[in-house]
Motif scaffolding. Structure first.
Motif, PDB file in Angstrom:
ATOM      1  N   GLN A 175     -34.588  69.438 -42.717  1.00 48.59           N
ATOM      2  CA  GLN A 175     -33.741  70.104 -41.717  1.00 48.59           C
ATOM      3  C   GLN A 175     -34.495  70.125 -40.388  1.00 48.59           C
ATOM      4  O   GLN A 175     -35.591  69.570 -40.283  1.00 48.59           O
ATOM      5  CB  GLN A 175     -33.445  71.556 -42.132  1.00 48.59           C
ATOM      6  CG  GLN A 175     -33.040  71.786 -43.565  1.00 48.59           C
ATOM      7  CD  GLN A 175     -31.659  71.252 -43.915  1.00 48.59           C
ATOM      8  OE1 GLN A 175     -30.988  70.619 -43.105  1.00 48.59           O
ATOM      9  NE2 GLN A 175     -31.239  71.465 -45.145  1.00 48.59           N
ATOM     10  N   VAL A 176     -33.927  70.814 -39.390  1.00 43.48           N
ATOM     11  CA  VAL A 176     -34.628  71.028 -38.117  1.00 43.48           C
ATOM     12  C   VAL A 176     -35.554  72.234 -38.293  1.00 43.48           C
ATOM     13  O   VAL A 176     -35.130  73.271 -38.804  1.00 43.48           O
ATOM     14  CB  VAL A 176     -33.634  71.351 -36.982  1.00 43.48           C
ATOM     15  CG1 VAL A 176     -34.386  71.614 -35.675  1.00 43.48           C
ATOM     16  CG2 VAL A 176     -32.669  70.207 -36.786  1.00 43.48           C
ATOM     17  N   LEU A 184     -40.134  72.540 -31.652  1.00 39.54           N
ATOM     18  CA  LEU A 184     -38.977  72.144 -32.468  1.00 39.54           C
ATOM     19  C   LEU A 184     -39.268  70.776 -33.072  1.00 39.54           C
ATOM     20  O   LEU A 184     -39.881  69.934 -32.419  1.00 39.54           O
ATOM     21  CB  LEU A 184     -37.768  72.058 -31.531  1.00 39.54           C
ATOM     22  CG  LEU A 184     -36.360  72.071 -32.085  1.00 39.54           C
ATOM     23  CD1 LEU A 184     -36.039  73.441 -32.671  1.00 39.54           C
ATOM     24  CD2 LEU A 184     -35.369  71.758 -30.969  1.00 39.54           C
ATOM     25  N   LEU A 211     -29.552  73.357 -29.531  1.00 43.50           N
ATOM     26  CA  LEU A 211     -30.977  73.368 -29.887  1.00 43.50           C
ATOM     27  C   LEU A 211     -31.871  73.025 -28.688  1.00 43.50           C
ATOM     28  O   LEU A 211     -33.086  73.154 -28.768  1.00 43.50           O
ATOM     29  CB  LEU A 211     -31.251  72.388 -31.041  1.00 43.50           C
ATOM     30  CG  LEU A 211     -30.721  72.858 -32.409  1.00 43.50           C
ATOM     31  CD1 LEU A 211     -30.863  71.758 -33.442  1.00 43.50           C
ATOM     32  CD2 LEU A 211     -31.442  74.121 -32.880  1.00 43.50           C
ATOM     33  N   GLU A 212     -31.262  72.583 -27.597  1.00 43.74           N
ATOM     34  CA  GLU A 212     -32.037  72.340 -26.371  1.00 43.74           C
ATOM     35  C   GLU A 212     -32.058  73.582 -25.476  1.00 43.74           C
ATOM     36  O   GLU A 212     -32.739  73.600 -24.451  1.00 43.74           O
ATOM     37  CB  GLU A 212     -31.445  71.158 -25.600  1.00 43.74           C
ATOM     38  CG  GLU A 212     -31.663  69.828 -26.316  1.00 43.74           C
ATOM     39  CD  GLU A 212     -31.004  68.656 -25.601  1.00 43.74           C
ATOM     40  OE1 GLU A 212     -30.556  68.841 -24.456  1.00 43.74           O
ATOM     41  OE2 GLU A 212     -30.942  67.576 -26.198  1.00 43.74           O
ATOM     42  N   LEU A 234     -26.615  70.046 -31.511  1.00 46.00           N
ATOM     43  CA  LEU A 234     -27.784  69.386 -30.914  1.00 46.00           C
ATOM     44  C   LEU A 234     -28.020  69.889 -29.487  1.00 46.00           C
ATOM     45  O   LEU A 234     -29.158  70.097 -29.066  1.00 46.00           O
ATOM     46  CB  LEU A 234     -27.606  67.864 -30.922  1.00 46.00           C
ATOM     47  CG  LEU A 234     -27.608  67.215 -32.321  1.00 46.00           C
ATOM     48  CD1 LEU A 234     -27.218  65.746 -32.242  1.00 46.00           C
ATOM     49  CD2 LEU A 234     -28.958  67.361 -33.014  1.00 46.00           C
ATOM     50  N   LEU A 290     -30.538  66.312 -38.766  1.00 45.75           N
ATOM     51  CA  LEU A 290     -29.151  66.775 -38.741  1.00 45.75           C
ATOM     52  C   LEU A 290     -28.168  65.614 -38.727  1.00 45.75           C
ATOM     53  O   LEU A 290     -27.041  65.754 -39.181  1.00 45.75           O
ATOM     54  CB  LEU A 290     -28.898  67.652 -37.508  1.00 45.75           C
ATOM     55  CG  LEU A 290     -29.574  69.015 -37.468  1.00 45.75           C
ATOM     56  CD1 LEU A 290     -29.093  69.801 -36.260  1.00 45.75           C
ATOM     57  CD2 LEU A 290     -29.307  69.819 -38.732  1.00 45.75           C
ATOM     58  N   THR A 311     -35.143  67.118 -35.465  1.00 45.41           N
ATOM     59  CA  THR A 311     -33.737  67.177 -35.031  1.00 45.41           C
ATOM     60  C   THR A 311     -32.915  66.039 -35.630  1.00 45.41           C
ATOM     61  O   THR A 311     -31.745  66.213 -35.969  1.00 45.41           O
ATOM     62  CB  THR A 311     -33.656  67.119 -33.484  1.00 45.41           C
ATOM     63  OG1 THR A 311     -34.641  68.007 -32.959  1.00 45.41           O
ATOM     64  CG2 THR A 311     -32.304  67.555 -32.986  1.00 45.41           C
ATOM     65  N   THR A 356     -23.787  76.012 -38.868  1.00 44.73           N
ATOM     66  CA  THR A 356     -25.146  75.864 -39.421  1.00 44.73           C
ATOM     67  C   THR A 356     -25.560  77.125 -40.184  1.00 44.73           C
ATOM     68  O   THR A 356     -24.950  78.179 -40.041  1.00 44.73           O
ATOM     69  CB  THR A 356     -26.199  75.661 -38.297  1.00 44.73           C
ATOM     70  OG1 THR A 356     -26.372  76.905 -37.590  1.00 44.73           O
ATOM     71  CG2 THR A 356     -25.804  74.564 -37.333  1.00 44.73           C
TER      72      THR A 356
END
Length: 340
Positions: A120-121, A233, A257-258, A254, A239, A236, A292
């Motif tokens: 996963q991330v 992080l 997550l930034e 995505l 995903l 990625t 998620t």
């Protein structure tokens, strides 16, 4: 086994099959694959009740059923204990993390390892300065009128600063400054060390007042917590392995997550190194993250929480395995940083 327990066993079997096969699960497959000890008709009835109660749902195109967020929540809440990792896995984690050179390396390795273990991330919060303690301050003359300050904290963080003195300083004075500064700062939390350093120019002999004031100014800037908390992080790309897990929302995830605020909020609730937190789907505050699940935990010790770490993945994840990996990595990161 009463009817509720039996239905939970059916739900558990549906979760297991759906997580491993990605296919909606039918009653016939459940009876064939799992030793439920009841007939197909009973399983069908149990599935009908689970569906009425919102624990499983039927995707439009299939005769099978899939767990809902509510179904995963019940499954996670009923995990009586997290299956520990094998001794070999724990040894591998420990030796990989112990090879780290400094704090940043510990952070990078932790994220890489967690992303590999869970597929996963992975995300880890870099320890915030306000929670760190000064271990030592080195004062090094690099020219007759310039000093280098090297501040080392208990979390392995190293900050270097150059101080221009505007005047020549003797070796004896450098020794005296080093001793005075360490006596004032060593063993103190950074905010307390900062307050103590501010008092020093008034306490030193006259000939050291100017240089102490210059050093104090630079140190206070270094010691005061920087508001932009950092995190690392990794993984990625994991995903994108199963785009079907994020119908229409992978790009949103995505992009989220930034966003620093979103990522730090994912870890903000992890205030306890002993408890793995699981937030599933709709339980996530950020709308972009509602497809998620987030599995997170604090790391450090109960008296000195250093930060949070965790993983982000689809709601269709191996919860017991992910929770075990998150807890194990947090234990070792906490151990390594608090024992350095």
């Amino acid at each position: 086994m009463n009817a509720d327990e039996r239905r939970f066993e059916v739900l558990r079997a549906i979760v297991a099959d759906y997580v491993s096969n990605q296919e909606p699960v039918g009653s016939k497959a459940l009876v064939e694959r799992h030793n439920l000890g009841v007939s197909s008709a009973t399983v069908r009835n149990d599935m009908a009740v689970l569906e009425d109660e919102g624990f499983i749902a039927q995707p439009h195109t299939s005769a099978g059923r899939v767990p809902t967020d509510k179904g995963y929540r019940l499954f996670v809440d009923r995990l009586s204990e997290i299956k520990p990792l094998s001794p070999a896995e724990r040894r591998a984690i420990k030796s990989f993390l112990e090879g780290a050179l400094d704090l940043d390396d510990v952070m990078r390795r932790s994220v890489r390892l967690l992303a590999q273990l869970t597929r996963q991330v992975a995300v880890i919060q870099v320890p915030t300065l306000s929670r760190s303690t000064v271990r030592h301050l080195e004062v090094l003359p690099i020219s007759p009128s310039r000093l280098m300050l090297v501040l080392i904290t208990d979390t392995g963080r190293v900050d270097q600063r150059i101080v221009e003195l505007g005047d020549v300083i003797t070796e004896d004075n450098v020794h005296q400054l080093r001793a005075t500064l360490n006596a004032a700062m060593a063993g103190k939390r950074l905010p307390d060390a900062s307050a103590r350093v501010a008092e020093l120019p008034e306490e030193v002999p006259n000939e050291l007042r100017d240089v102490t004031l210059r050093i104090a100014t630079v140190l206070i800037e270094t010691l005061v917590d920087h508001p932009e908390e950092r995190y690392v992080l990794g993984g990625t790309a994991n995903l994108t392995r199963n785009v079907a897990d994020f119908p229409g929302s992978l790009r949103q995830v995505l992009e989220a997550l930034e966003e620093q605020v979103i990522v730090l909020k994912l870890l903000a609730a992890s205030r306890d190194p002993g408890t793995v937190l699981v937030r599933i789907g709709e339980e996530n505050e950020a709308a972009e993250m509602r497809s998620t699940s987030v599995v997170s935990i604090g790391y450090g010790s109960r008296d000195n929480l250093l930060g949070g770490l965790g993983v982000v993945g689809p709601t269709r994840m191996d919860y017991p395995g992910t929770m075990a990996a998150v807890r194990a990595v947090a234990n070792y990161v906490g151990e390594i940083l608090t024992s350095r």
